[in-house]
Design an enzyme around this catalytic site. Structure first.
Site, PDB file in Angstrom:
ATOM      1  N   SER A  39       0.810  -1.227   0.000  1.00 31.88           N
ATOM      2  CA  SER A  39       0.000   0.000   0.000  1.00 31.88           C
ATOM      3  C   SER A  39       0.836   1.268   0.000  1.00 31.88           C
ATOM      4  O   SER A  39       0.330   2.343  -0.317  1.00 31.88           O
ATOM      5  CB  SER A  39      -0.941   0.023   1.211  1.00 31.88           C
ATOM      6  OG  SER A  39      -0.202  -0.006   2.424  1.00 31.88           O
ATOM      7  N   ASP A 332      -3.932   8.394   7.139  1.00 33.61           N
ATOM      8  CA  ASP A 332      -4.728   7.487   7.968  1.00 33.61           C
ATOM      9  C   ASP A 332      -3.777   6.826   8.953  1.00 33.61           C
ATOM     10  O   ASP A 332      -2.609   7.202   9.034  1.00 33.61           O
ATOM     11  CB  ASP A 332      -5.533   6.481   7.119  1.00 33.61           C
ATOM     12  CG  ASP A 332      -4.673   5.506   6.320  1.00 33.61           C
ATOM     13  OD1 ASP A 332      -3.469   5.369   6.631  1.00 33.61           O
ATOM     14  OD2 ASP A 332      -5.200   4.877   5.385  1.00 33.61           O
ATOM     15  N   HIS A 335      -0.733   5.224   6.834  1.00 37.63           N
ATOM     16  CA  HIS A 335      -0.124   5.787   5.629  1.00 37.63           C
ATOM     17  C   HIS A 335       0.142   7.287   5.735  1.00 37.63           C
ATOM     18  O   HIS A 335      -0.667   8.009   6.315  1.00 37.63           O
ATOM     19  CB  HIS A 335      -1.024   5.511   4.419  1.00 37.63           C
ATOM     20  CG  HIS A 335      -1.346   4.069   4.232  1.00 37.63           C
ATOM     21  ND1 HIS A 335      -2.536   3.520   4.689  1.00 37.63           N
ATOM     22  CD2 HIS A 335      -0.640   3.062   3.667  1.00 37.63           C
ATOM     23  CE1 HIS A 335      -2.538   2.218   4.392  1.00 37.63           C
ATOM     24  NE2 HIS A 335      -1.408   1.923   3.791  1.00 37.63           N
TER      25      HIS A 335
END
Length: 357
Positions: A39, A332, A335
């Site tokens: 991610s 978040d 991240h």
């Protein structure tokens, strides 16, 4: 553009981004940027697979071109996007599974990354995402399409001269080793598990090499104990609300082993140029002295309460989501914000990637 403005049509976006790309193509230092990983670098491949780990909804992407949620786990762009722009290519790297793009777009850069994956197949199984071997299979499919599109000679040139960005490993520890009793029973010490991952990383680099890749960047782990999610867990466990220093120590040890692997690969494989790209130190500098970089908040994230939410829990309806993500290190709980990604990408360009460009 205001984060609340209506997003433009897909056709407009394609036209706009193609025009932007064309301006810098002549000055490009490499013909393409090709991305593998999790991610930290996924540009939206998870949108097209059956997994709960997606970010193709607002407020994700609210600061991306047109305010579009692409599937990047950020309010805007992620490191490969900034690196692509820095080498004279487009200001973004499209996801291979994104139906908005085709081989004409992918010839100048493509992302095969899948959020939630790792070097270990057991890591990708946790949230049913693409394992690293599947990313390789997609890359092989890309090579075939590239040859049909550009011809054998041009395709071979793009493949050999492209910059390959590889970023994964955090999930192997946080979502696998520290979360799955079966993994800890198989590898009794964290060093044993690290050595196992190192072998997988070596196999991955060698396979890419066998497929024609020559310029590679292997990215190390960030201070993963300082992610807002880990700070929250630390607080809940009664150990204070600071970083999980044990996890940071693991990241440092693993980064040292990755650095050693890169040195060995350069000595053993003819024509290869691999660099170890280390985000750890610059990330620590940001966390220790946020005001120097223009940040105000480091311990919690912008989205929702900023303590544990990511993916579907990062909901645009949350009344707590910050108005200005530029003041936050994290978007978040897992991240970084677009601003943080830009700083990290700039650091990597200056301290490692310049060696192979």
């Amino acid at each position: 553009m205001s984060p609340h403005a209506s997003p433009p049509t897909a056709a407009f976006l394609l036209l706009f981004l193609s025009a932007v790309a064309g301006d810098g193509a002549a000055a490009a230092r490499v013909p393409a940027v090709i991305v593998f990983g999790d991610s930290s670098v996924d540009a939206g491949n998870n949108n097209q697979i059956s997994t709960v780990l997606k970010s193709n909804f607002r407020p994700y992407g609210r600061d991306f071109f047109g305010g579009r949620p692409t599937g990047r786990f950020s309010n805007g762009r992620i490191p490969p996007d900034f690196i692509s722009e820095a080498v004279g290519l487009r200001p973004f790297v499209p996801a291979y599974l994104d139906p908005m793009y085709g081989i004409t777009d992918f010839a100048a850069g493509v992302c095969f990354a899948s959020a939630g994956t790792g070097f270990d197949n057991a890591t990708s199984n946790v949230l049913n995402v693409l394992p690293i071997w599947k990313e390789i299979e997609l890359y092989k499919d890309y090579q075939n399409k590239l040859k049909a599109h550009a011809g054998e000679l041009e395709a071979k040139k793009i493949i050999s001269e492209a910059l390959y960005l590889i970023s994964l490993g955090t999930n192997d520890f946080l979502e696998n080793y520290y979360s799955l009793p079966s993994t800890r029973s198989r590898y009794r010490t964290i060093d044993q598990f690290q050595d196992y991952l190192l072998g997988l990383a070596e196999n991955f680099l060698r396979e890419l090499y066998s497929l024609g890749a020559r310029k590679m960047s292997l990215t190390g782990l960030p201070p993963m104990g300082c992610l807002p999610l880990e700070r929250t867990r630390n607080y809940v466990n009664g150990n204070g609300n600071g970083c999980m220093e044990e996890y940071n120590a693991v990241a440092l040890r693993f980064n040292g082993k990755l650095r050693g692997l890169v040195k060995r690969m350069n000595s053993e494989l003819s024509g290869i140029r691999v660099v170890f790209s280390n985000p750890y130190e610059v990330f620590v500098q940001i966390l220790r002295n946020p005001s120097h970089f223009g940040f105000e908040v480091v311990s919690v994230a912008c989205c929702a309460t900023g303590m544990y939410e990511m993916g579907y829990l990062c909901d645009q309806m949350s009344p707590f989501t910050c108005a200005d993500a530029g003041k936050y290190v994290f978007w978040d709980s897992f991240h970084p914000t677009q601003k943080t990604s830009e700083i990290i990408a700039d650091h990597l360009m200056k301290h490692s990637l310049h060696q192979i460009l």
